[in-house]
Design an enzyme around this catalytic site. Structure first.
Site, PDB file in Angstrom:
ATOM      1  N   ARG A 234       0.806  -1.220   0.000  1.00  0.00           N
ATOM      2  CA  ARG A 234       0.000   0.000   0.000  1.00  0.00           C
ATOM      3  C   ARG A 234       0.840   1.271   0.000  1.00  0.00           C
ATOM      4  O   ARG A 234       0.309   2.377  -0.117  1.00  0.00           O
ATOM      5  CB  ARG A 234      -0.911   0.028   1.234  1.00  0.00           C
ATOM      6  CG  ARG A 234      -1.945  -1.079   1.240  1.00  0.00           C
ATOM      7  CD  ARG A 234      -2.610  -1.159   2.592  1.00  0.00           C
ATOM      8  NE  ARG A 234      -3.599  -0.129   2.754  1.00  0.00           N
ATOM      9  CZ  ARG A 234      -4.899  -0.352   2.929  1.00  0.00           C
ATOM     10  NH1 ARG A 234      -5.357  -1.569   2.959  1.00  0.00           N
ATOM     11  NH2 ARG A 234      -5.733   0.642   3.083  1.00  0.00           N
TER      12      ARG A 234
ATOM     13  N   TYR B 195       0.575   4.184  -2.600  1.00  0.00           N
ATOM     14  CA  TYR B 195      -0.448   5.222  -2.409  1.00  0.00           C
ATOM     15  C   TYR B 195      -0.084   6.113  -1.215  1.00  0.00           C
ATOM     16  O   TYR B 195      -0.021   7.339  -1.338  1.00  0.00           O
ATOM     17  CB  TYR B 195      -1.800   4.544  -2.181  1.00  0.00           C
ATOM     18  CG  TYR B 195      -2.966   5.474  -1.952  1.00  0.00           C
ATOM     19  CD1 TYR B 195      -3.494   6.236  -2.993  1.00  0.00           C
ATOM     20  CD2 TYR B 195      -3.576   5.567  -0.699  1.00  0.00           C
ATOM     21  CE1 TYR B 195      -4.587   7.071  -2.786  1.00  0.00           C
ATOM     22  CE2 TYR B 195      -4.674   6.391  -0.495  1.00  0.00           C
ATOM     23  CZ  TYR B 195      -5.174   7.142  -1.537  1.00  0.00           C
ATOM     24  OH  TYR B 195      -6.258   7.962  -1.331  1.00  0.00           O
TER      25      TYR B 195
ATOM     26  N   GLN C 296     -12.212  -4.498  13.045  1.00  0.00           N
ATOM     27  CA  GLN C 296     -11.493  -3.274  12.676  1.00  0.00           C
ATOM     28  C   GLN C 296     -12.519  -2.169  12.426  1.00  0.00           C
ATOM     29  O   GLN C 296     -13.610  -2.443  11.952  1.00  0.00           O
ATOM     30  CB  GLN C 296     -10.569  -3.494  11.458  1.00  0.00           C
ATOM     31  CG  GLN C 296     -11.228  -3.819  10.141  1.00  0.00           C
ATOM     32  CD  GLN C 296     -11.499  -5.300   9.955  1.00  0.00           C
ATOM     33  OE1 GLN C 296     -11.792  -6.012  10.887  1.00  0.00           O
ATOM     34  NE2 GLN C 296     -11.423  -5.772   8.712  1.00  0.00           N
TER      35      GLN C 296
HETATM   36  P1  NAD Z   1     -11.788   7.929  -7.914  1.00  0.00           P
HETATM   37  O1  NAD Z   1     -10.906   6.810  -8.356  1.00  0.00           O
HETATM   38  O2  NAD Z   1     -13.264   7.753  -8.029  1.00  0.00           O
HETATM   39  O3  NAD Z   1     -11.405   9.273  -8.659  1.00  0.00           O
HETATM   40  C1  NAD Z   1     -10.113   9.571  -9.065  1.00  0.00           C
HETATM   41  C2  NAD Z   1     -10.200  10.330 -10.374  1.00  0.00           C
HETATM   42  O4  NAD Z   1      -8.869  10.719 -10.764  1.00  0.00           O
HETATM   43  C3  NAD Z   1     -10.767   9.483 -11.511  1.00  0.00           C
HETATM   44  O5  NAD Z   1     -11.686  10.236 -12.254  1.00  0.00           O
HETATM   45  C4  NAD Z   1      -9.530   9.119 -12.339  1.00  0.00           C
HETATM   46  O6  NAD Z   1      -9.840   8.855 -13.684  1.00  0.00           O
HETATM   47  C5  NAD Z   1      -8.671  10.353 -12.130  1.00  0.00           C
HETATM   48  N1  NAD Z   1      -7.230  10.109 -12.304  1.00  0.00           N
HETATM   49  C6  NAD Z   1      -6.475   9.126 -11.752  1.00  0.00           C
HETATM   50  N2  NAD Z   1      -5.191   9.233 -12.149  1.00  0.00           N
HETATM   51  C7  NAD Z   1      -5.135  10.307 -12.986  1.00  0.00           C
HETATM   52  C8  NAD Z   1      -4.099  10.925 -13.732  1.00  0.00           C
HETATM   53  N3  NAD Z   1      -2.838  10.458 -13.705  1.00  0.00           N
HETATM   54  N4  NAD Z   1      -4.399  12.013 -14.479  1.00  0.00           N
HETATM   55  C9  NAD Z   1      -5.675  12.504 -14.528  1.00  0.00           C
HETATM   56  N5  NAD Z   1      -6.700  11.954 -13.842  1.00  0.00           N
HETATM   57  C10 NAD Z   1      -6.433  10.869 -13.079  1.00  0.00           C
HETATM   58  O7  NAD Z   1     -11.375   8.244  -6.398  1.00  0.00           O
HETATM   59  P2  NAD Z   1     -12.079   9.209  -5.332  1.00  0.00           P
HETATM   60  O8  NAD Z   1     -12.586   8.376  -4.237  1.00  0.00           O
HETATM   61  O9  NAD Z   1     -12.991  10.147  -6.006  1.00  0.00           O
HETATM   62  O10 NAD Z   1     -10.800   9.986  -4.765  1.00  0.00           O
HETATM   63  C11 NAD Z   1     -10.489  11.301  -5.187  1.00  0.00           C
HETATM   64  C12 NAD Z   1      -9.342  11.844  -4.359  1.00  0.00           C
HETATM   65  O11 NAD Z   1      -9.686  11.860  -2.977  1.00  0.00           O
HETATM   66  C13 NAD Z   1      -8.042  11.052  -4.482  1.00  0.00           C
HETATM   67  O12 NAD Z   1      -6.960  11.944  -4.515  1.00  0.00           O
HETATM   68  C14 NAD Z   1      -8.018  10.242  -3.213  1.00  0.00           C
HETATM   69  O13 NAD Z   1      -6.703   9.943  -2.829  1.00  0.00           O
HETATM   70  C15 NAD Z   1      -8.709  11.170  -2.227  1.00  0.00           C
HETATM   71  N6  NAD Z   1      -9.320  10.431  -1.125  1.00  0.00           N
HETATM   72  C16 NAD Z   1     -10.511   9.788  -1.290  1.00  0.00           C
HETATM   73  C17 NAD Z   1     -11.056   9.081  -0.234  1.00  0.00           C
HETATM   74  C18 NAD Z   1     -12.390   8.365  -0.342  1.00  0.00           C
HETATM   75  O14 NAD Z   1     -12.825   7.753   0.646  1.00  0.00           O
HETATM   76  N7  NAD Z   1     -13.075   8.414  -1.461  1.00  0.00           N
HETATM   77  C19 NAD Z   1     -10.371   9.009   0.990  1.00  0.00           C
HETATM   78  C20 NAD Z   1      -9.152   9.657   1.103  1.00  0.00           C
HETATM   79  C21 NAD Z   1      -8.643  10.379   0.044  1.00  0.00           C
END
Ligand code: NAD
Length: 309
Positions: A143, A146, A210
């Site tokens: 992990r 990330y 958990q």
């Molecule tokens: P998601 O996978 O639904 O969305 C991610 C988006 O980023 C997608 O549309 C994907 O196509 C785009 N993407 C990925 N790599 C890319 C790249 N190299 N260039 C351009 N676009 C790219 O995920 P999410 O849940 O919507 O998460 C969004 C953000 O929030 C992320 O940064 C994630 O780390 C953060 N986050 C989310 C959560 C959660 O619970 N959903 C928790 C912690 C952090």
């Protein structure tokens, strides 16, 4: 604050699409930058002239014409199933992608909010987690691709702030759920819904004791936009401090869907944190923000929209 034109990286994903929608509702013009690796055009309105879509990989330099006064940097695979499939790509997106988003904000003189994660705390030895906690992350585990990319992104954001005075803020997002999560994206809530609706056993890793703290997407987006409106650098935790066991979530979803499914215990996941719960004192104080949607109501809303509406 009224922003004229915002760039939302990852705007076609789960969180990003809700952010785009909320900004459009506020009257802000939005450019969604996405490579559609885990996002979809179906998540975005197709008839709003104030929304533009740029198909771009943020790991490459971002060149956008015109003024921009807000960058919300969300592009990054967020589900373990997605980032474990593409470890080096995830590091590039988290590292170079954040660099390019910061450079864009600096060039345009825009406020930028960078989406970090509770994963920066790793398997926390402090509970609940405050922003002052430095975390307990395995730097070479599966992990880490990330977690460490996000930690690097925080370091980079802090460096831009110190070296260039970039108007940047970091939010550490805890588990968020809601409509538009992909049924097969591997995250707990959509997986449980999919299994319950198919009448399959709900697979719980380990004994299910958990804990997780689950925040509804509408609450989270409100918090993100409060951070955009503020001039704080953070990091600020955004999440729901109500802690619930994974087993409890499985049973609530079985009840909400009226499914006959049972729970099946499977192997624990590598480096899966035992406990996760944000301390949101800072978000309350700085942003006047706290979640308002109780878990049962949020799960029902997600179910009503079948997680895709
Ligand atoms: P998601 O996978 O639904 O969305 C991610 C988006 O980023 C997608 O549309 C994907 O196509 C785009 N993407 C990925 N790599 C890319 C790249 N190299 N260039 C351009 N676009 C790219 O995920 P999410 O849940 O919507 O998460 C969004 C953000 O929030 C992320 O940064 C994630 O780390 C953060 N986050 C989310 C959560 C959660 O619970 N959903 C928790 C912690 C952090």
């Amino acid at each position: 604050m009224a922003f004229e034109r915002a760039v939302v990286t990852g705007g076609a994903g789960f969180l990003g699409s809700h952010v785009c929608e909320a900004l459009l509702k506020r009257g802000t013009r939005v450019v969604c930058v996405d490579d559609f690796s885990t996002g979809s055009l179906d998540n975005l309105p197709d008839d709003d002239p104030r929304l533009g879509v740029a198909v771009m990989d943020v790991a490459r330099p971002l060149d956008l014409l015109g003024d921009v006064d807000l960058v919300l940097h969300l592009a990054c695979p967020a589900s373990p199933a997605d980032y474990l499939r593409d470890p080096i790509g995830t590091l590039k997106t988290g590292g170079f992608g954040t660099l390019h988003a910061l450079e864009l904000a600096r060039r345009k003189g825009a406020r930028i909010v960078v989406a970090s994660t509770s994963e920066v705390y790793g398997d926390p030895l402090e509970h609940p987690q405050r922003e002052t906690y430095w975390g307990n992350v395995n730097p070479i585990g599966p992990r880490s691709t990330y977690d460490e990319a996000k930690r690097f992104g925080e370091a980079l954001t802090s460096a831009f702030l110190r070296e260039h005075g970039t108007d940047a803020g970091i939010v550490r997002i805890f588990n968020t759920y809601g409509s538009r999560m992909r049924p097969h994206d591997g995250r707990m809530v959509p997986t449980f819904f999919r299994q319950a609706l198919a009448g399959e056993p709900l697979t719980v890793h380990g004994d299910g004791s958990q804990t997780r703290s689950l925040c509804h997407v509408d609450d989270l987006v409100r918090g993100l936009l409060s951070m955009a409106d503020a001039d704080h650098a953070g990091p600020v935790n955004l999440g729901n401090p109500e802690e619930v066991t994974v087993l409890e979530v499985a049973h609530r979803i079985i009840a909400i869907t009226g499914s006959d499914s049972e729970v099946r215990h499977v192997e624990p996941m590598a480096d899966d944190p035992r406990r996760r719960r944000p301390d949101i004192t800072l978000a309350r104080e700085l942003l006047g923000w706290q979640p308002e949607i109780p878990l049962d109501e949020g799960l029902r809303r997600s179910f009503d929209r079948h997680l895709v509406g």
